[in-house]
Design a protein around this motif. Structure first.
Motif, mmCIF file in Angstrom:
data_model
loop_
_atom_site.group_PDB
_atom_site.id
_atom_site.type_symbol
_atom_site.label_atom_id
_atom_site.label_comp_id
_atom_site.label_asym_id
_atom_site.label_seq_id
_atom_site.Cartn_x
_atom_site.Cartn_y
_atom_site.Cartn_z
ATOM 1 N N TYR A 40 34.433 45.575 51.165
ATOM 2 C CA TYR A 40 35.111 44.940 50.037
ATOM 3 C C TYR A 40 36.621 44.952 50.215
ATOM 4 O O TYR A 40 37.327 44.120 49.686
ATOM 5 N N ILE A 123 35.062 49.809 47.899
ATOM 6 C CA ILE A 123 35.792 49.441 46.675
ATOM 7 C C ILE A 123 36.862 50.489 46.397
ATOM 8 O O ILE A 123 38.009 50.173 46.079
ATOM 9 N N TYR A 127 41.023 50.092 46.264
ATOM 10 C CA TYR A 127 41.975 50.591 45.267
ATOM 11 C C TYR A 127 43.046 51.434 45.937
ATOM 12 O O TYR A 127 44.227 51.313 45.649
ATOM 13 N N GLU A 130 45.508 49.342 47.905
ATOM 14 C CA GLU A 130 46.362 48.566 47.014
ATOM 15 C C GLU A 130 47.499 49.437 46.491
ATOM 16 O O GLU A 130 48.670 49.054 46.532
ATOM 17 N N LEU A 252 43.166 38.799 45.482
ATOM 18 C CA LEU A 252 42.183 38.066 44.675
ATOM 19 C C LEU A 252 41.761 36.787 45.384
ATOM 20 O O LEU A 252 40.590 36.397 45.338
ATOM 21 N N LEU A 255 39.332 37.589 47.812
ATOM 22 C CA LEU A 255 38.018 37.861 47.242
ATOM 23 C C LEU A 255 37.115 36.634 47.337
ATOM 24 O O LEU A 255 35.896 36.748 47.384
ATOM 25 N N LEU A 258 34.154 36.265 49.597
ATOM 26 C CA LEU A 258 32.797 36.741 49.310
ATOM 27 C C LEU A 258 31.821 35.589 49.087
ATOM 28 O O LEU A 258 30.781 35.542 49.736
ATOM 29 N N ALA A 297 41.719 24.651 36.043
ATOM 30 C CA ALA A 297 41.621 26.020 36.574
ATOM 31 C C ALA A 297 40.182 26.413 36.890
ATOM 32 O O ALA A 297 39.809 27.574 36.809
ATOM 33 N N THR A 300 38.965 29.193 39.757
ATOM 34 C CA THR A 300 38.751 30.642 39.673
ATOM 35 C C THR A 300 37.280 30.993 39.790
ATOM 36 O O THR A 300 36.949 32.073 40.241
ATOM 37 N N TRP A 301 36.386 30.129 39.348
ATOM 38 C CA TRP A 301 34.971 30.529 39.348
ATOM 39 C C TRP A 301 34.065 29.598 40.140
ATOM 40 O O TRP A 301 32.937 29.963 40.449
ATOM 41 N N TYR A 304 32.153 30.961 43.190
ATOM 42 C CA TYR A 304 31.119 31.960 42.911
ATOM 43 C C TYR A 304 29.856 31.310 42.374
ATOM 44 O O TYR A 304 28.747 31.658 42.764
#
Lengths: 327, 358
Positions: A40, A123, A127, A130, A252, A255, A258, A297, A300-301, A304
């Protein structure tokens, strides 16, 4: 006709974005194939690499914010700048060191754990990295300029204008990114096909125990793979960083790799590339045709949801190995 | 010496199967409840309610919800933030549309709505598994947040795009809105938390809980011995989302009062709650509480030490906190993959033998 050409431009731009996604996804696939770890933290590794690169180029003192807070003095930069090529080299060394540390401190202790535990550990790693990146180099948005040409390519516009009567706007950075991605993939394929270590890497990806039994050191191969993934993260970080500045949102964007992977299949390098292109084009087209109707926008999704719907029909992705389950 | 089963005779199957078979545990549990209900409401002040106790109770509810899905049924979800947002927006729409109906009913209804949404997004879990499912739940997270941002109907066309909780009361006490006393907030959350924990505990040790665990351990084998995966997975998603929805509703209505979806229910919230159950212990109700307490107290502690004690800038302290949280996750996974709950179990084992070593 204009609408059609405009769509074609959107598709082309989507392809270019897709190349960027594929760059990040490549790092995931490499690690997943060789060690079965779903990393991740790959997106944050891109961010970390880009931050380190900018920090080295500007001659920043590492941990400057932390040191200033502890000593009470303002500590900023060393007062010199490092040329881009040298900085890239140094960052690559940092990423190799990071790969080694991750293997020594984390993965070695989690051998034989369930894959989902390893996933959650990455994960945690995300963190940590970051926070580390921010503490080391500061969290402000940074400009990354390693000399890649930017802005609209006039030659492409002039050429397409002459041919179609409609000038295509394409960022020169995207063209460079596409070329770099192609070279990178070619280099990876050459490496894994024609070198000793590359063959060992493929052997490990095929079967850990069989590879061990013919004398391949798993530990070395894992460090190698994480280093390569770190290098791929560096390349992706340079491209994304040059495009939109080095900041947290970079991880992001990463991300998005994925859903790209899910579409392409976790174990396939061509899958990562084709998946990236499909997602890049898909989300741009969706935003162009449907996005305006529902408030925008959607980027953003969309990736996925597309991957989710796709997986319901083909659970292993486009190029993934067929999932066979036994009790 | 005192912590023994010996002498505590069970005379019925009911007694034998109870949650706290050891007398000292039972007393401890009743004492804890008594303190929580009868002492704390009278001594609580604003700081303790808003900074520690209310978020702890609400996160504990969310963590129990997620723990049912991840810890008991084995379906990894990264969409908790999105589902909490469903609960929050549901309670907002319900209470502004039907202001006369009791807010508790609205909170429960919000839970049911979230359960339905959760089951919808749980449907793909029948086809896809493991990481694939985890990434698929990201779809829920991003899509739901986008939806609540972009469709004005959800926030009643307010200019700021925020939702604001109007004042509601229960039994003559104001329980939401700016005029709420800390004790009222705390008691409402406490009642919900205790009820959720009680329901979750009894579900997970009954038939349905065993089905979930069978699916978690190996879904194909479970299917062969007669567990219907459709039923088990969808009920897990439903029950889990119901609790998460209640947590989201309380988080907005009681704790925040006003919320902006991307900020309050973003991806970070999903990870926060996932971290709670990893640190607390997967597949344990007690672990959900322990993890929630840990993740609520850690930032408060770090802030007091780093910003208050050492005078660091707030943003630097926040990054150090990220590092510490990340490192803790890794350390917990390496040293004790079953979390704080396992440490508690080990302590109890030791206590039963004490003062003898074996």
């Amino acid at each position: 006709m204009d609408q059609l050409l405009y769509s074609a431009e959107v598709v082309l731009n989507g392809l270019m974005t897709g190349v960027m996604y594929a760059l990040v996804a490549l790092g995931f696939v490499l690690i997943f194939k060789a060690s079965g770890v779903f990393n991740y933290a790959q997106g944050v590794m891109c961010l970390f690499a880009a931050l380190t690169l900018v920090g080295i180029m500007n001659g920043q003192v590492p941990f400057a914010p932390l040191l200033s807070a502890i000593t009470g003095n303002r500590i900023g930069t060393f007062g010199f700048t490092v040329p881009a090529a040298l900085a890239v080299l140094l960052t690559a060394v940092v990423m190799v060191g990071l790969a080694w540390l991750i293997n020594m401190l984390i993965l070695r202790h989690l051998v034989n754990q369930a894959p989902i535990i390893l996933f959650m550990a990455t994960i945690g790693l995300a963190y940590f990295l970051e926070g580390l990146g921010d503490v080391m180099w500061g969290a402000d948005v940074k400009v990354l300029d390693v000399g890649i040409p930017q802005g609209i390519s006039e030659s492409v516009e002039a050429w397409t204008h002459a041919v179609f009567g409609y000038g295509f706007f394409i960022d020169r950075l995207d063209i460079v990114a596409a070329v770099v991605a192609t070279l990178l993939v070619a280099a990876l394929v050459m490496f894994s096909q024609y070198t000793r270590q590359g063959r060992a890497m493929r052997a490990v990806a095929d079967d850990h125990q069989a590879a061990l039994s013919v004398g391949i050191s798993l530990r070395f191969i894992w460090v190698l793979v994480w280093s390569i993934a770190g290098f791929v993260a560096l390349v992706a970080g340079i491209m994304w960083g040059a495009k939109s500045g080095v900041q947290f949102s970079l991880s992001l964007i990463a991300l998005k790799a994925l859903p790209v992977l899910m579409l392409g299949g976790f174990t396939s390098i061509p899958g990562a590339i084709v998946g990236g292109l499909i997602i890049g084009v898909g989300e741009k087209l969706f935003e162009f045709w449907v996005g305006q109707l529902v408030g925008g926008a959607t980027e953003t999704w969309f990736a996925y949801v597309l991957a989710l719907v796709f997986l319901v029909f083909r659970p292993q992705g486009l190029f993934g190995e067929r999932i066979i389950e036994r009790v | 010496m005192f912590y023994r089963e010996a002498g505590d005779f069970k005379t019925s199957y009911r007694d034998d199967g109870q949650t706290f078979p050891i007398r000292l545990d039972r007393w401890g549990y009743y004492a804890l409840l008594a303190v929580a209900f009868l002492v704390i409401p009278f001594v609580i002040d604003n700081y303790w309610a808003n900074a520690i106790l209310v978020p702890f109770l609400i996160y504990a509810i969310a963590a129990i919800g997620l723990n049912i899905l991840v810890g008991y049924a084995g379906q990894l979800s990264l969409g908790t933030g999105g589902f909490m947002a469903v609960g929050a927006y549901a309670v907002y729409k319900l209470t502004t549309s039907f202001p006369d109906i009791n807010i508790v009913i609205h909170v429960l209804l919000a839970g049911i709505i979230t359960a339905l949404v959760g089951m919808l997004f749980g449907l793909p879990s029948l086809r896809i598994k493991g990481f694939y499912l985890a990434v698929a739940t990201l779809a829920a997270q991003f899509f739901l947040v986008w939806l609540f941002n972009k469709v004005p109907w959800f926030y009643n066309y307010s200019a700021s795009g925020q939702i604001n909780m109007p004042e509601r009361s229960l039994l003559g006490q104001v329980i939401t809105g700016p005029g709420t006393t800390p004790a009222a907030k705390y008691l409402l959350c406490l009642v919900f938390a205790v009820a959720v924990a009680w329901v979750a505990r009894n579900l997970t040790r009954g038939t349905i809980g065993r089905k979930w665990m069978a699916i978690r351990d190996m879904d194909i084998a479970a299917e062969i011995i007669g567990v219907n995966p459709l039923n088990a997975k969808l009920t897990a998603f439903g029950v889990s989302s119901f609790f998460v929805g209640i947590a989201g509703a309380l988080f907005f209505a009681v704790y925040l009062g006003a919320a902006e979806v991307g900020e309050a229910f973003g991806l970070n919230k999903s990870f926060l709650i996932l971290f709670m159950i990893i640190i607390g212990g997967l597949g344990s109700i007690f672990g959900s509480f322990a993890g929630a307490a840990f993740m609520v107290l850690l930032p408060v502690l770090l802030k007091n030490v780093l910003v208050g004690g050492m005078g660091w800038p707030t943003d630097l302290a926040a990054y150090v906190e990220l590092m510490i949280v990340g490192a803790l996750i890794i350390i917990v996974l390496i040293l004790e993959p079953h979390g704080l709950a396992q440490l508690w179990r080990l302590t109890k084992e030791k206590l039963r033998l004490w003062p003898f070593p074996h």
